[in-house]
Design a protein around this motif. Sequence first.
Motif, PDB file in Angstrom:
ATOM      1  N   ASP A 190      13.748  -8.954 -18.861  1.00 46.97           N
ATOM      2  CA  ASP A 190      15.072  -9.306 -19.378  1.00 46.97           C
ATOM      3  C   ASP A 190      15.671  -8.191 -20.212  1.00 46.97           C
ATOM      4  OD1 ASP A 190      13.437  -9.364 -21.549  1.00 46.97           O
ATOM      5  OD2 ASP A 190      13.756 -11.475 -22.047  1.00 46.97           O
ATOM      6  N   GLY A 191      15.159  -6.978 -20.058  1.00 44.83           N
ATOM      7  CA  GLY A 191      15.708  -5.834 -20.777  1.00 44.83           C
ATOM      8  C   GLY A 191      15.090  -5.593 -22.139  1.00 44.83           C
ATOM      9  N   GLU A 192      14.071  -6.379 -22.497  1.00 48.60           N
ATOM     10  CA  GLU A 192      13.453  -6.234 -23.817  1.00 48.60           C
ATOM     11  C   GLU A 192      12.312  -5.220 -23.835  1.00 48.60           C
ATOM     12  OE1 GLU A 192      14.533  -7.712 -26.640  1.00 48.60           O
ATOM     13  OE2 GLU A 192      16.196  -8.395 -25.397  1.00 48.60           O
ATOM     14  N   GLY A 193      11.906  -4.754 -22.675  1.00 44.87           N
ATOM     15  CA  GLY A 193      10.774  -3.837 -22.618  1.00 44.87           C
ATOM     16  C   GLY A 193      11.198  -2.384 -22.720  1.00 44.87           C
ATOM     17  N   ARG A 194      10.251  -1.493 -22.433  1.00 44.27           N
ATOM     18  CA  ARG A 194      10.492  -0.050 -22.520  1.00 44.27           C
ATOM     19  C   ARG A 194       9.940   0.625 -21.267  1.00 44.27           C
ATOM     20  NH1 ARG A 194      10.400   3.038 -27.279  1.00 44.27           N
ATOM     21  NH2 ARG A 194      10.850   5.231 -26.820  1.00 44.27           N
ATOM     22  N   PHE A 195      10.817   1.289 -20.534  1.00 42.72           N
ATOM     23  CA  PHE A 195      10.448   1.987 -19.301  1.00 42.72           C
ATOM     24  C   PHE A 195      10.333   3.471 -19.614  1.00 42.72           C
ATOM     25  CE2 PHE A 195      11.378   3.920 -15.136  1.00 42.72           C
ATOM     26  CZ  PHE A 195      10.489   3.219 -14.338  1.00 42.72           C
ATOM     27  N   VAL A 196       9.217   4.088 -19.244  1.00 45.85           N
ATOM     28  CA  VAL A 196       8.940   5.494 -19.559  1.00 45.85           C
ATOM     29  C   VAL A 196       8.691   6.243 -18.264  1.00 45.85           C
ATOM     30  CG1 VAL A 196       7.429   7.094 -20.795  1.00 45.85           C
ATOM     31  CG2 VAL A 196       7.946   4.861 -21.795  1.00 45.85           C
ATOM     32  N   THR A 214       0.849  -1.188   0.000  1.00 42.77           N
ATOM     33  CA  THR A 214       0.000   0.000   0.000  1.00 42.77           C
ATOM     34  C   THR A 214       0.884   1.238   0.000  1.00 42.77           C
ATOM     35  OG1 THR A 214      -1.747  -1.158   1.208  1.00 42.77           O
ATOM     36  CG2 THR A 214      -1.848   1.243   1.199  1.00 42.77           C
ATOM     37  N   PHE A 215       0.535   2.198  -0.859  1.00 47.34           N
ATOM     38  CA  PHE A 215       1.343   3.389  -1.050  1.00 47.34           C
ATOM     39  C   PHE A 215       0.498   4.648  -0.871  1.00 47.34           C
ATOM     40  CE2 PHE A 215       2.934  -0.028  -3.687  1.00 47.34           C
ATOM     41  CZ  PHE A 215       4.315   0.003  -3.508  1.00 47.34           C
ATOM     42  N   ASP A 216       1.118   5.713  -0.363  1.00 47.32           N
ATOM     43  CA  ASP A 216       0.484   7.025  -0.349  1.00 47.32           C
ATOM     44  C   ASP A 216       0.630   7.722  -1.693  1.00 47.32           C
ATOM     45  OD1 ASP A 216      -0.393   6.892   2.263  1.00 47.32           O
ATOM     46  OD2 ASP A 216       1.390   7.864   3.086  1.00 47.32           O
ATOM     47  N   THR A 217       1.719   7.402  -2.399  1.00 50.29           N
ATOM     48  CA  THR A 217       1.981   8.009  -3.699  1.00 50.29           C
ATOM     49  C   THR A 217       2.131   6.925  -4.746  1.00 50.29           C
ATOM     50  OG1 THR A 217       4.368   8.077  -3.325  1.00 50.29           O
ATOM     51  CG2 THR A 217       3.093  10.032  -2.700  1.00 50.29           C
ATOM     52  N   PHE A 218       1.968   7.324  -5.994  1.00 56.20           N
ATOM     53  CA  PHE A 218       1.953   6.417  -7.136  1.00 56.20           C
ATOM     54  C   PHE A 218       2.987   6.914  -8.126  1.00 56.20           C
ATOM     55  CE2 PHE A 218       0.154   4.960 -11.197  1.00 56.20           C
ATOM     56  CZ  PHE A 218      -0.299   3.686 -10.905  1.00 56.20           C
ATOM     57  N   ARG A 219       4.021   6.125  -8.391  1.00 56.18           N
ATOM     58  CA  ARG A 219       5.056   6.578  -9.312  1.00 56.18           C
ATOM     59  C   ARG A 219       4.472   6.797 -10.706  1.00 56.18           C
ATOM     60  NH1 ARG A 219      10.541   6.084  -8.021  1.00 56.18           N
ATOM     61  NH2 ARG A 219      10.802   7.042 -10.071  1.00 56.18           N
ATOM     62  N   SER A 220       4.765   7.950 -11.302  1.00 56.45           N
ATOM     63  CA  SER A 220       4.209   8.317 -12.609  1.00 56.45           C
ATOM     64  C   SER A 220       5.062   7.703 -13.718  1.00 56.45           C
ATOM     65  CB  SER A 220       4.156   9.838 -12.737  1.00 56.45           C
ATOM     66  OG  SER A 220       3.460  10.416 -11.664  1.00 56.45           O
ATOM     67  N   VAL A 221       5.057   6.382 -13.796  1.00 54.55           N
ATOM     68  CA  VAL A 221       5.897   5.665 -14.756  1.00 54.55           C
ATOM     69  C   VAL A 221       5.078   4.593 -15.466  1.00 54.55           C
ATOM     70  CG1 VAL A 221       8.016   6.075 -13.443  1.00 54.55           C
ATOM     71  CG2 VAL A 221       6.682   4.000 -13.002  1.00 54.55           C
ATOM     72  N   LEU A 222       5.612   4.155 -16.609  1.00 55.70           N
ATOM     73  CA  LEU A 222       5.010   3.077 -17.391  1.00 55.70           C
ATOM     74  C   LEU A 222       6.098   2.096 -17.806  1.00 55.70           C
ATOM     75  CD1 LEU A 222       2.809   5.255 -19.770  1.00 55.70           C
ATOM     76  CD2 LEU A 222       1.909   3.671 -18.057  1.00 55.70           C
ATOM     77  N   PHE A 223       5.712   0.833 -17.946  1.00 58.89           N
ATOM     78  CA  PHE A 223       6.617  -0.154 -18.525  1.00 58.89           C
ATOM     79  C   PHE A 223       5.841  -0.952 -19.557  1.00 58.89           C
ATOM     80  CE2 PHE A 223       8.608  -4.436 -18.564  1.00 58.89           C
ATOM     81  CZ  PHE A 223       9.823  -4.048 -19.104  1.00 58.89           C
ATOM     82  N   PHE A 224       6.426  -1.080 -20.749  1.00 55.99           N
ATOM     83  CA  PHE A 224       5.817  -1.820 -21.848  1.00 55.99           C
ATOM     84  C   PHE A 224       6.666  -3.040 -22.159  1.00 55.99           C
ATOM     85  CE2 PHE A 224       4.455   2.526 -22.328  1.00 55.99           C
ATOM     86  CZ  PHE A 224       3.132   2.441 -22.752  1.00 55.99           C
ATOM     87  N   GLU A 225       5.979  -4.123 -22.529  1.00 56.08           N
ATOM     88  CA  GLU A 225       6.678  -5.356 -22.874  1.00 56.08           C
ATOM     89  C   GLU A 225       5.830  -6.147 -23.855  1.00 56.08           C
ATOM     90  OE1 GLU A 225       9.331  -8.130 -20.114  1.00 56.08           O
ATOM     91  OE2 GLU A 225       7.192  -8.489 -19.819  1.00 56.08           O
TER      92      GLU A 225
END
Length: 434
Positions: free
Chosen positions: A72-78, A35-46
């Motif tokens: 395994d490093g094949e995705g995209r972190f934004v 449970t978090f008070d804040t939500f990281r504003s990030v996306l990960f695609f795979e």
Amino acid sequence: MTYVGIDFGTTNSAVAVAEASGPSRLVPLAAAGRTFDTFRSVLFFEKQEDRLGSTLVHWAGPEAIDAYLESDGEGRFVQSVKSYLAAKDFTGTSILGKQFGIEPLVSLILKDLKAKAEASAGPLPATVVVGRPAHFVGEAGEDAEALALERLRDAFARAGMTDIRFELEPVAAAYHYESGLDRDETVLIADFGGGTSDFCLLRVGPKARGRAEAGEDRAGDILGVGGVGIAGDSFDSRIVEHCVTPHLGKGTRYRAMDGQMLPMPVWPFEYMRRWHLLSFLNTGQTRRMLADILRTAEEPERVRALITVIEEGLGFHLHRAVEQAKVALSAEPRTLFRFALPGTVIKTPIRRAEFEEWVRPETEAIAACVDDLMARTGVGAAGVDRVFLTGGSSFIPVIRRLFADRFGEGKLKTGGELTSVASGLALAARNATR
């Protein structure tokens, strides 16, 4: 009736609610068993393969970080996608073969944030109050500001929130600060986010709250607002510039086809300094260029390390290493920056005095913005009762010193560094209905 404020931030987002009376409260957000008070504003695609072919899947927030760390490093972190809102030249990007515009990217974060908030607090009301900086990152001018707000409104609509009202983030932080006051004050709010630093000088306290509760417009309480597109990400970029890029080939040379020795191109390192650009280095064109340079590089091991950072998608690991060093320098006069990547470890000692020299252009720009606000309002330092510093960069000693030198150490107060804006937005939502 429940009133809701949503702070969509460059680095972190949060949701808060307020009832008809009393203080606001943060909405706990459950993800991956935590449970978090804040939500990281990030996306990960795979891409995921099955018997029917490949499907592009994504995660947002803490689950995006978990999926990224397990990949395994094949995705995209934004990350830091909010920094694109005012960029008219950014019309979209290809992520693992699928085209995305800025609004769909932001909406993916907001959809997950909304779903987790509703799982915790129930359905959100039709109208929510959303924070906005005094000035967005990037291009200046009314057209850029209007574009950023249009895109943000569109992204919220795509996420199922069609009736939103904007409130300035430093004003929202002021409402949070005011909720604990038992006397009237003239306060300077300094809100440091990931992409922007925002300032507001206004009157707060029981009298101002009373006007709001009576349904009166509080616009007259706001004496002035200012902001600049410089904040946490800008400070991070200086650590990347001085501690990372020299180890990845910046300043080295390679031999061109005609036999000339040429310097490494600068633009990949400029991308590396900006979190919202870093993931967009991983293109076929960039990889081919670096592979060609590697063949004749004077220092191939450094170019190979750069290729590894890009191809392995190590942006979040780099961000975490930079953040750890920055936090350490807020507490100690020196630290050791350490960034591990396959095959090597980058280690660089940093003294706080060095860091403060690196960020001098940024701190001078922030100081100039504060001084301009005070000059425009005609309020002297003696007329400010309190300076409320909020946001992650408010811990940085050189930032705190900037305000102490102008207003006195005794007037400085901090609190709610990651959540004060969301808390205040919920109170703003309640005030707006009266």
